[in-house]
Design an enzyme around this catalytic site. Structure first.
Site, PDB file in Angstrom:
ATOM      1  N   ASP A 135      64.461  91.376 -23.067  1.00  0.00           N
ATOM      2  CA  ASP A 135      64.294  92.523 -23.952  1.00  0.00           C
ATOM      3  C   ASP A 135      63.957  93.784 -23.147  1.00  0.00           C
ATOM      4  OD1 ASP A 135      64.096  93.914 -26.313  1.00  0.00           O
ATOM      5  OD2 ASP A 135      62.543  92.645 -27.182  1.00  0.00           O
ATOM      6  N   ASP A 136      64.663  94.888 -23.434  1.00  0.00           N
ATOM      7  CA  ASP A 136      64.339  96.212 -22.879  1.00  0.00           C
ATOM      8  C   ASP A 136      64.486  96.295 -21.358  1.00  0.00           C
ATOM      9  OD1 ASP A 136      63.712  96.829 -25.485  1.00  0.00           O
ATOM     10  OD2 ASP A 136      61.723  97.619 -25.068  1.00  0.00           O
ATOM     11  N   CYS A 173      67.372  96.279 -30.312  1.00  0.00           N
ATOM     12  CA  CYS A 173      67.361  94.817 -30.192  1.00  0.00           C
ATOM     13  C   CYS A 173      68.244  94.082 -31.206  1.00  0.00           C
ATOM     14  CB  CYS A 173      65.927  94.295 -30.330  1.00  0.00           C
ATOM     15  SG  CYS A 173      64.725  95.101 -29.275  1.00  0.00           S
ATOM     16  N   HIS A 227      67.186  88.559 -32.606  1.00  0.00           N
ATOM     17  CA  HIS A 227      66.033  89.326 -33.064  1.00  0.00           C
ATOM     18  C   HIS A 227      65.399  88.568 -34.226  1.00  0.00           C
ATOM     19  CE1 HIS A 227      63.666  92.988 -33.453  1.00  0.00           C
ATOM     20  NE2 HIS A 227      63.733  92.808 -34.757  1.00  0.00           N
ATOM     21  N   ASP A 424      69.159  93.149 -23.142  1.00  0.00           N
ATOM     22  CA  ASP A 424      69.793  93.452 -24.429  1.00  0.00           C
ATOM     23  C   ASP A 424      70.204  94.915 -24.547  1.00  0.00           C
ATOM     24  OD1 ASP A 424      67.164  94.363 -24.748  1.00  0.00           O
ATOM     25  OD2 ASP A 424      66.904  93.509 -26.745  1.00  0.00           O
ATOM     26  N   HIS A 425      69.541  95.806 -23.830  1.00  0.00           N
ATOM     27  CA  HIS A 425      69.896  97.229 -23.758  1.00  0.00           C
ATOM     28  C   HIS A 425      69.071  97.846 -22.651  1.00  0.00           C
ATOM     29  CE1 HIS A 425      66.124  97.502 -25.881  1.00  0.00           C
ATOM     30  NE2 HIS A 425      66.626  96.804 -26.889  1.00  0.00           N
TER      31      HIS A 425
END
Length: 617
Positions: A135-136, A173, A227, A424-425
């Protein structure tokens, strides 16, 4: 899932006698507009019953029980329906699950839900898969040229194909995971917020893990892969084998471990001594996935597909002290070179919040996320502290990855196991004066993508690729033909250095905006996560080619769920990336060239690409 609270869910289905009794009561009374004539036309009507965890196919506004029942009967995908008189909505469901008592609901069964397909035997020689979703995580990893302590990730990269220019489809997310775990772009999943999920439009789609399950794999997972709630129950039996439960050790402790006081700074080193950090849910989830690995080796003859979702480096950056101490003193941490929005940037392109927060605390200092101006940066000491916190959280993620690699090595599995890692990003750490994702900028959309395949040489690839390519690529590398209805591209020729890959001209990302007043875009501090997708104000479509990023912000056509190319844009951006090797996070996208006559042809060419891409239905 349908927008009802989960409190009061029953753990078991009602008995057939109770259901029959509810139907008898329904015939005898009027509730929420249901009369005896309507009940006669709709079998198994159950007043007071909601289905908040059922898989949603479609929402129909202003439709009563009879109409909702008829709509369900006419749709072969629909197994059950619910009418919520409180919001005047009809919900069509692909299954019947998790009943709740609510006086404003009426539900009914129409047909047996279509079961997931029966698994086929795995092909001979099928490779195991270990998927890590972080994540992130932007490409703040040493192999990407960054000065971050990541020996575990570097070890993985040393035996992998590292994609230097990989981009997510939406920098948040829920939607990005709905995209790459279904293999479809947001325009097909119709997921741009934290309300909708891909099962609403694709109840029969084979998810990424589900495709492996249906082809004879044992599929198990832990942590944050999907998510939370999108789809419901982490997609349940559509994605995961029944052998062991899917587990995520909390969507709360990862924000603030119990050892850190409630209400403390968003950045905080944790001085609690711990050998395995299992008081963090990422550490606890690591224990789960390693136990899943042991189970797969000891109790199953099938090849395995294991997915481990790591929350960090998502906020809050509460990290073990040992990771915090890997970095210099806070006053020595470098500041971003450009702490303001790009010159000529349309205001709609900026994000005026940090994960929904317009202010936050850092070591006792309360600070405000910049708004309405994009050039009011945080105090230097806060910026340095925040950046150190993120780097420390990345190093904690690295620690977790190193534990996975150590176990795979100890079990002698790396000769027959594909290991793939994806963020994810991206995330912006004060560059452009933005803190977070929720943008179409390079730092919001670019992600690390690392794929290790037994026998394949280590390399760095500079081709443009996308998160949505992950599913077909891993399927192909494992020995399975990718499903034909996916949007992603099979990248296996790049990983294996074989012929047959046609380079992409461009890759595509998108992000909605929801300001109540378009003339005041800083009033949008929710990033649209709880906004009905029909009620977005603007959609930003971003085209990343080899040398440019073009983003057009369009008025939203809510009924058709698409940006309206027929109206003048709300904003247009063009940024040059000539000569960008991606190692300098500050160097590019600082001047908007969209209104420069010298670039009018470039704008026209990229706008045509956007129309071609997003006019697909």
């Amino acid at each position: 899932s349908t927008p009802f609270p989960s409190a009061g869910l029953l753990t078991t289905m009602r008995s057939s006698a109770a259901v029959a009794a509810a139907a008898v009561v329904a015939v005898a009374c009027v509730l929420g507009g249901v009369d005896a004539n309507q009940v006669d036309k709709c079998p198994s009507v159950m007043p007071g019953v909601c289905q908040p965890s059922a898989t949603l196919i479609k929402t129909l506004p202003n439709v009563g029980v009879e109409g909702c029942c008829a709509a369900c009967q006419a749709d072969e995908r629909c197994a059950a329906y619910t009418v919520n008189a409180g919001v005047s909505h009809c919900y069509l469901h692909a299954n019947w699950v998790a009943i709740a008592n609510r006086s404003d609901c009426t539900s009914g069964k129409i047909r047996q839900p279509k079961p997931p397909p029966q698994p086929k035997p795995a092909p001979e020689g099928a490779k195991n898969v270990f998927l890590i979703i972080v994540d992130d995580l932007r490409p703040d990893i040493a192999v990407y040229g960054q000065n971050v302590h990541t020996p575990g990730l570097d070890l993985l990269a040393s035996r992998s194909t590292v994609f230097n220019r990989a981009y997510c489809q939406q920098a948040i997310c829920g939607p990005t995971r709905n995209s790459f775990l279904s293999g479809r772009r947001p325009q097909r999943t119709q997921c741009w917020n934290f309300i909708d999920n891909f099962r609403e439009v694709g109840p029969d789609w084979q998810s990424f893990p589900g495709y492996f399950k249906n082809n004879g794999y044992l599929t198990l997972g832990s942590g944050k892969t999907y998510h939370p709630g999108l789809p419901p129950q982490d997609d349940g039996s559509w994605s995961w084998s029944p052998d062991r439960p899917y587990e995520d050790k909390g969507d709360g402790p990862w924000i603030r471990p119990a050892s850190i006081p409630k209400g403390s700074s968003v950045v905080m080193p944790d001085v609690t001594p711990a050998s395995n950090h299992s008081h963090y849910s990422d550490g606890a989830n690591l224990e789960v996935i390693l136990a899943d690995l042991d189970y797969a080796l000891e109790n199953s003859s099938k090849p395995f597909f294991l997915a481990y979702g790591i929350h960090k480096p998502h906020l809050r950056w509460h990290v073990p002290l040992e990771m915090w101490d890997m970095y210099p003193a806070t006053e020595e941490i470098a500041l971003p070179k450009h702490e303001e929005g790009p010159t000529g940037m349309p205001p709609i392109a900026f994000t005026y919040e940090m994960d929904g927060m317009s202010s936050f605390g850092v070591f006792g200092q309360q600070v405000q996320i910049p708004f309405p101006a994009h050039n009011t940066s945080l105090p230097d000491n806060v910026t340095r502290t925040m950046r150190k916190g993120y780097y420390s959280a990345v190093s904690y993620t690295d620690y977790l990855v190193s534990k996975v690699m150590s176990r795979l090595t100890d079990k002698k599995l790396l000769d027959n196991t594909i290991v793939a890692l994806i963020g994810d990003h991206g995330w912006q750490l004060g560059e452009h004066n933005i803190w977070g994702k929720h943008t179409n900028f390079e730092l919001g959309t670019r992600v690390p993508l690392i794929i290790s395949v037994p026998g394949a040489k280590a390399q760095i690839r500079d081709e443009l690729v996308e998160s949505v390519d992950l599913y077909p690529t891993i399927a192909s590398l494992a020995g399975l033909p990718p499903p034909p209805d996916l949007d992603g591209t099979d990248l296996s020729p790049l990983v294996l250095n074989t012929q047959g890959f046609k380079n992409k001209t461009a890759v595509f990302s998108e992000y909605p905006r929801c300001p109540p007043d378009l003339s005041k875009p800083w009033t949008d501090t929710t990033s649209c996560i709880k906004t009905d997708r029909h009620k977005f104000a603007v959609m930003g479509y971003s085209v990343r080619s080899d040398d440019y990023r073009y983003t057009v912000w369009l008025h939203w056509d809510g009924p058709n769920l698409v940006g309206d190319f027929s109206k003048p844009p709300v904003g247009v951006e063009l940024y040059a990336h000539n000569g960008d090797d991606e190692s300098d996070f500050d160097k590019y996208e600082n001047v908007n060239l969209a209104n420069d006559p010298a670039f009018s042809q470039v704008v026209a060419e990229h706008h045509a690409m956007a129309i071609k891409q997003w006019s697909k239905q």
